[in-house]
Motif scaffolding. Structure first.
Motif, PDB file in Angstrom:
ATOM      1  N   ARG A  88      33.221  30.168  35.208  1.00 20.98           N
ATOM      2  CA  ARG A  88      32.803  30.275  36.605  1.00 20.98           C
ATOM      3  C   ARG A  88      33.231  31.589  37.246  1.00 20.98           C
ATOM      4  N   ALA A  89      34.387  32.112  36.841  1.00 20.18           N
ATOM      5  CA  ALA A  89      34.910  33.347  37.442  1.00 20.18           C
ATOM      6  C   ALA A  89      35.438  34.250  36.334  1.00 20.18           C
ATOM      7  N   PRO A  90      34.549  34.846  35.526  1.00 22.38           N
ATOM      8  CA  PRO A  90      34.998  35.566  34.323  1.00 22.38           C
ATOM      9  C   PRO A  90      35.857  36.789  34.618  1.00 22.38           C
ATOM     10  N   HIS A  91      35.514  37.567  35.649  1.00 26.09           N
ATOM     11  CA  HIS A  91      36.316  38.755  35.956  1.00 26.09           C
ATOM     12  C   HIS A  91      37.704  38.353  36.473  1.00 26.09           C
ATOM     13  N   PHE A  92      37.752  37.317  37.275  1.00 27.94           N
ATOM     14  CA  PHE A  92      39.036  36.801  37.746  1.00 27.94           C
ATOM     15  C   PHE A  92      39.874  36.337  36.558  1.00 27.94           C
ATOM     16  N   GLN A  99      39.680  37.324  33.523  1.00 26.88           N
ATOM     17  CA  GLN A  99      40.062  38.509  32.746  1.00 26.88           C
ATOM     18  C   GLN A  99      41.344  39.128  33.306  1.00 26.88           C
ATOM     19  N   GLN A 100      41.428  39.246  34.619  1.00 23.57           N
ATOM     20  CA  GLN A 100      42.634  39.800  35.236  1.00 23.57           C
ATOM     21  C   GLN A 100      43.800  38.828  35.125  1.00 23.57           C
ATOM     22  N   LEU A 101      43.510  37.530  35.269  1.00 30.08           N
ATOM     23  CA  LEU A 101      44.565  36.529  35.198  1.00 30.08           C
ATOM     24  C   LEU A 101      45.182  36.464  33.808  1.00 30.08           C
ATOM     25  N   ARG A 102      44.364  36.648  32.766  1.00 36.04           N
ATOM     26  CA  ARG A 102      44.883  36.590  31.398  1.00 36.04           C
ATOM     27  C   ARG A 102      45.995  37.618  31.195  1.00 36.04           C
ATOM     28  N   LYS A 103      45.778  38.852  31.702  1.00 39.53           N
ATOM     29  CA  LYS A 103      46.794  39.906  31.555  1.00 39.53           C
ATOM     30  C   LYS A 103      48.102  39.487  32.233  1.00 39.53           C
ATOM     31  N   TRP A 104      47.979  38.936  33.441  1.00 44.81           N
ATOM     32  CA  TRP A 104      49.180  38.516  34.174  1.00 44.81           C
ATOM     33  C   TRP A 104      49.874  37.364  33.448  1.00 44.81           C
ATOM     34  N   LEU A 105      49.088  36.403  32.962  1.00 46.63           N
ATOM     35  CA  LEU A 105      49.673  35.214  32.336  1.00 46.63           C
ATOM     36  C   LEU A 105      50.352  35.553  31.016  1.00 46.63           C
ATOM     37  N   ILE A 106      49.809  36.494  30.266  1.00 44.81           N
ATOM     38  CA  ILE A 106      50.454  36.905  29.014  1.00 44.81           C
ATOM     39  C   ILE A 106      51.844  37.466  29.304  1.00 44.81           C
ATOM     40  N   ALA A 107      51.940  38.302  30.336  1.00 46.71           N
ATOM     41  CA  ALA A 107      53.243  38.870  30.697  1.00 46.71           C
ATOM     42  C   ALA A 107      54.208  37.769  31.136  1.00 46.71           C
ATOM     43  N   TRP A 108      53.724  36.832  31.945  1.00 47.74           N
ATOM     44  CA  TRP A 108      54.583  35.730  32.394  1.00 47.74           C
ATOM     45  C   TRP A 108      55.037  34.886  31.208  1.00 47.74           C
ATOM     46  N   ALA A 109      54.124  34.571  30.306  1.00 52.64           N
ATOM     47  CA  ALA A 109      54.460  33.741  29.148  1.00 52.64           C
ATOM     48  C   ALA A 109      55.468  34.438  28.241  1.00 52.64           C
ATOM     49  N   ASP A 110      55.314  35.728  28.044  1.00 54.32           N
ATOM     50  CA  ASP A 110      56.261  36.473  27.212  1.00 54.32           C
ATOM     51  C   ASP A 110      57.663  36.434  27.828  1.00 54.32           C
ATOM     52  N   ASP A 111      57.736  36.576  29.142  1.00 52.80           N
ATOM     53  CA  ASP A 111      59.034  36.570  29.828  1.00 52.80           C
ATOM     54  C   ASP A 111      59.690  35.195  29.792  1.00 52.80           C
ATOM     55  N   ASN A 112      58.883  34.137  29.678  1.00 50.23           N
ATOM     56  CA  ASN A 112      59.418  32.781  29.750  1.00 50.23           C
ATOM     57  C   ASN A 112      59.299  32.017  28.434  1.00 50.23           C
ATOM     58  N   ASP A 113      59.019  32.755  27.330  1.00 52.31           N
ATOM     59  CA  ASP A 113      59.000  32.185  25.984  1.00 52.31           C
ATOM     60  C   ASP A 113      57.939  31.101  25.820  1.00 52.31           C
ATOM     61  N   VAL A 161      50.212  40.322  53.476  1.00 53.38           N
ATOM     62  CA  VAL A 161      50.595  39.403  52.411  1.00 53.38           C
ATOM     63  C   VAL A 161      49.882  39.855  51.139  1.00 53.38           C
ATOM     64  N   GLU A 162      50.629  40.055  50.074  1.00 52.72           N
ATOM     65  CA  GLU A 162      50.027  40.481  48.818  1.00 52.72           C
ATOM     66  C   GLU A 162      49.066  39.405  48.304  1.00 52.72           C
ATOM     67  N   PRO A 163      47.910  39.808  47.736  1.00 48.54           N
ATOM     68  CA  PRO A 163      46.967  38.824  47.186  1.00 48.54           C
ATOM     69  C   PRO A 163      47.630  37.954  46.118  1.00 48.54           C
ATOM     70  N   VAL A 164      47.298  36.664  46.141  1.00 47.42           N
ATOM     71  CA  VAL A 164      47.902  35.675  45.243  1.00 47.42           C
ATOM     72  C   VAL A 164      46.816  35.100  44.340  1.00 47.42           C
ATOM     73  N   LEU A 165      47.112  35.003  43.036  1.00 49.76           N
ATOM     74  CA  LEU A 165      46.164  34.457  42.063  1.00 49.76           C
ATOM     75  C   LEU A 165      46.502  33.034  41.659  1.00 49.76           C
ATOM     76  N   GLN A 171      39.218  47.339  39.139  1.00 54.17           N
ATOM     77  CA  GLN A 171      39.288  48.497  38.249  1.00 54.17           C
ATOM     78  C   GLN A 171      38.525  49.706  38.776  1.00 54.17           C
ATOM     79  N   ALA A 172      37.398  49.474  39.416  1.00 53.01           N
ATOM     80  CA  ALA A 172      36.564  50.592  39.885  1.00 53.01           C
ATOM     81  C   ALA A 172      37.140  51.184  41.161  1.00 53.01           C
ATOM     82  N   ARG A 173      37.299  52.501  41.177  1.00 51.04           N
ATOM     83  CA  ARG A 173      37.726  53.201  42.390  1.00 51.04           C
ATOM     84  C   ARG A 173      36.554  54.017  42.918  1.00 51.04           C
ATOM     85  N   ARG A 174      36.127  53.688  44.126  1.00 47.62           N
ATOM     86  CA  ARG A 174      34.988  54.361  44.746  1.00 47.62           C
ATOM     87  C   ARG A 174      35.364  54.759  46.165  1.00 47.62           C
TER      88      ARG A 174
END
Length: 785
Positions: free
Chosen positions: A271-275, A277-291, A551-555, A423-426
């Motif tokens: 339903r939200a492929p780009h979202f 895609q960004q969430l996967r990067k964040w979750l991998i980092a979180w999972a690595d930090d928390n085993d 307030v920083e955006p929250v995922l 990702q795109a800067r315009r």
């Protein structure tokens, strides 16, 4: 030393019986010691148990809908009961016919393979369990053909047999083997090569897929059907040999063709492929930090996305994108010679292509490579389509807590997975102007203060002069800051920038949310010449809608394990007050005018959206980018429209403007969400208490009149600007007097403060009024330095 050495040499030449016994006993002891040393370097029982219940992380929306599953490969796990028995029989007969008799290692087969190998006929002796060990743990076991690898493989196979039943071994094996074309496991292989599920595979199809296991590429039925057919028949013969197939049946089956029905299996985008895609990067980092492992630990991630709003946003982007694509096709399509009749641009497109670089690397001269590619119709058509494909992006968030509610990174994820939200800067064009006005209001200016609409010349270092322009010539009349923002007046904004200063504007923009992109401290920054992301801009507008509190955006709101126990909870941060409340109220007041009677008025006239709204349109030079961001107390939404290559534009002074390209996406989204009652049109922005009965009465009166006539834009611009409460001389080269309302004087920008190497700036086109609206003072587009 010599006598000792001589004695050892004598014993080796004339060993005693006791010495021979000791030597014979030492060999297995050393082998056992070697095995014991390697055991800790093989996968543990816990890891092996996890592999059997491999469970990817599942991503859910705030309203409980599945958004995505994070799988390491394109695989759909099939239970053994859902796999055709033909597959199991073909596998056992071909790869390990004593599978049900051994416990991971087939010593008889291993010895036979060793004898054949030593005689020059190399054969494999691995059991299905040993192959599974290699498939599951290639890094732990290793890939080199060494004794150590074989011993570690054998140890792991014995462990697997201790943890798994035979049925579980077969199921895990069949779900982890690769079959080319990004198909992993028997279910995806069945769909890829025969367009059916694994439980419907007949005996010949099963034999074809099992035959591929000996060498996927060599026995590929798509590219090498003859070899695949020969290998299939060998598998069928093995099934006859071990009693799984009657000889007469084999004689009839071996003459059948392969009958491959090939189709690549693509992963569903969700339903939200780009979202995701960004969430996967964040979750991998979180999972690595928390085993944790996002591919096997069954994590459940609760996100801030609302699936209903996400669907509406996707539909709005697709609808408007299709409308604009037809306009782009007329300007840039085949009839227009791909590049709008510009042969130099066509050649530039070709030179930048990977195919051109490959031709050059192959030794072709430039002219020859260009001629060959230009004559390739398929190449030119694909190149043209890619360059002239209209793109759009959309983001919506709740300004009160930063929760991202909808995220659409492109028109079609399968065609363009690049994320135009983060990702795109315009260049943001006139959507950047609120930061200039916000900085001025912070220093004490008011929406009713005026500046004269007159020619502006700002001297730059190196003798250059910047002359910002609007669509209409200078009127020589005073214009309020409110009207200047409503109609996006470039000359007024440039004068205001002189008074406030680029450094202060950039500082405010960063504080409000534009925190990742580099902002050039030049006067043209006021008109949005520094590229930024849509995510940054919507976040910054969320700060305005939240009363100046960023307030920083929250995922993500929380992460759970497979049993539903909460592993982590993520609460919104406390808002950081980056713009004083009174300055925010003034900015909101001015930005309401953009929607009520300015360049964004078609939000009301065309889409009929009611309520307390504020926003801003934006268009960049040559109509390369169209922007629109709309603020509501419960939701802030922004859209960007353009092409991946900024040299390609809509080439239309009407459709190229943000009011006509990006605004309809936001308008359609808000219209749908309000009709569905996901947004309450009665909500109002928080505001400071009015002091004094007269001021309160006037404020209520203004709000009542605004709501009464909100759906109809003004028929003509005000004949007279409002009475000036403060006038600022507009001579651009001379210092402007400080505001009597400001707590400290803010000098204008002078040439000595400019960068040493700033290129000349071009005159600017500007935003046009919205559809169906008479000609009003036009909004300004940004200039590209």
């Amino acid at each position: 030393m010599r006598p000792v050495a001589a004695e050892l040499l004598r014993r080796l030449r004339h060993p005693t019986r006791r010495g021979l016994v000791r030597a014979a006993a030492a060999v297995p002891a050393l082998v056992l010691l070697y095995v014991l040393v390697l055991i800790p370097f093989t996968p543990g029982f816990g890891d092996i148990r996890k592999a059997k219940v491999d469970e990817p992380a599942r991503i859910f929306s705030a309203d409980g809908k599945l958004l995505a599953e994070f799988r390491p490969v394109n695989r759909e796990w099939a239970k053994l009961a859902d796999i055709s028995p033909n597959v199991v029989e073909a596998l056992v007969a071909t790869e390990d016919h004593r599978f049900y008799q051994h416990h991971g290692l087939d010593w008889r087969r291993t010895a036979s393979a060793a004898v054949h190998t030593f005689s020059g006929d190399r054969q494999g002796g691995s059991t299905i369990t040993q192959q599974l060990a290699r498939n599951l743990y290639p890094d732990d076991i290793g890939r080199s053909q060494t004794l150590t690898r074989k011993v570690k493989e054998a140890i792991t196979a014995l462990k697997i047999e201790m943890v798994y039943t035979k049925a579980e071994i077969l199921e895990t094996y069949l779900n982890t083997v690769p079959f080319l074309y990004n198909a992993y496991g028997i279910e995806m292989a069945a769909r890829t090569y025969f367009d059916k599920s694994a439980d419907r595979l007949d005996v010949t199809e099963s034999a074809t897929l099992v035959g591929m296991l000996k060498g996927n590429s060599y026995y590929n039925p798509v590219i090498s059907p003859e070899r695949a057919l020969e290998r299939r028949n060998i598998v069928l013969a093995q099934m006859v040999k071990y009693g799984h197939l009657a000889p007469a049946t084999y004689e009839s089956l071996k003459r059948r063709p392969l009958r491959v029905d090939f189709e690549r299996q693509l992963e569903a985008p969700g339903r939200a492929p780009h979202f995701a895609q960004q969430l996967r990067k964040w979750l991998i980092a979180w999972a690595d930090d928390n085993d944790y492992n996002i591919y096997s630990d069954g994590l459940v991630v609760r996100t801030t996305i609302d699936s209903r709003l996400q669907t509406m946003a996707t539909q709005a982007v697709m609808w408007q994108g299709s409308q604009l694509q037809s306009i782009a096709n007329a300007a840039w399509g085949a009839r227009a010679g791909c590049a709008g009749g510009n042969p130099d641009l066509v050649r530039a497109f070709v030179r930048e292509s990977p195919e051109y670089r490959a031709a050059k690397d192959a030794g072709l001269a430039e002219d020859e490579a260009m001629k060959r590619l230009a004559s390739d119709r398929n190449f030119m058509r694909t190149l043209c389509e890619n360059k002239t494909r209209m793109q759009a992006a959309f983001l919506a968030l709740d300004p009160r807590n930063g929760y991202i509610r909808a995220w659409v990174g492109s028109r079609d994820f399968s065609q363009d997975p690049f994320d135009h939200v983060s990702q795109a800067r315009r260049q943001p064009g006139s959507t950047f102007k609120p930061f200039v006005y916000g900085a001025a209001f912070e220093q004490g200016a008011k929406p009713d203060d005026t500046l004269v609409d007159q020619p502006v010349e700002i001297p730059l270092a190196g003798g250059e002069v910047w002359r910002p322009e609007d669509d209409s010539p200078p009127s020589g009349r005073p214009v309020t800051l409110r009207d200047s923002l409503a109609y996006s007046k470039n000359r007024i904004t440039a004068q205001l920038m002189q008074e406030v200063g680029p450094a202060r504007v950039a500082r405010l923009a960063r504080a409000m949310g534009v925190r990742d992109s580099r902002l050039e401290l030049v006067p043209s920054l006021a008109l949005g010449t520094s590229p930024v992301t849509l995510k940054e801009m919507v976040s910054a507008y969320g700060t305005i809608a939240n009363g100046g509190g960023h307030v920083e955006p929250v995922l993500v709101t929380r992460i759970e394990d497979r049993k539903g126990e909460v592993l982590a909870q993520f609460e919104p941060a406390t808002p950081e007050q980056v713009l004083p409340a009174d300055a925010t109220q003034k900015l909101l007041d001015a930005m309401r005018a953009v929607i009520d009677r300015g360049t964004g008025s078609s939000i009301r006239s065309r889409f009929g959206i009611r309520g307390d709204l504020a926003g801003k349109t934006g268009t960049t030079q040559d109509n390369a980018d169209g922007w629109f961001i709309l603020m509501h107390p419960q939701l802030v939404a922004g859209a960007w429209v353009g092409f991946n290559d900024s040299r390609v534009t809509l080439r239309s002074d009407y459709w190229g403007q943000g009011a006509h390209s990006a605004l309809p996406i936001v308008g359609d989204f808000f219209q749908r969400s309000m009709r569905s009652r996901l947004i309450d049109s009665r909500e109002r922005f928080p505001k400071e208490e009015e002091t004094g009965t007269l001021r309160a009465w006037l404020a209520n009166g203004r709000a009542w009149v605004s709501n009464l006539f909100a759906s109809k834009p003004a028929s003509e611009p005000p004949a007279k600007p409002r009475p000036a409460t403060r006038r600022v001389p507009a001579a651009p080269a001379a210092p402007a007097p400080s505001s009597p309302h400001a707590p400290e004087a803010v000098p204008p920008i002078i040439a000595s403060q400019m960068p040493a190497e700033m290129p000349p700036l071009l005159p600017l086109p500007s935003d046009a009024p919205a559809l169906g609206e008479p000609q009003q003072p036009a909004s300004g587009a940004s200039a590209t330095p």
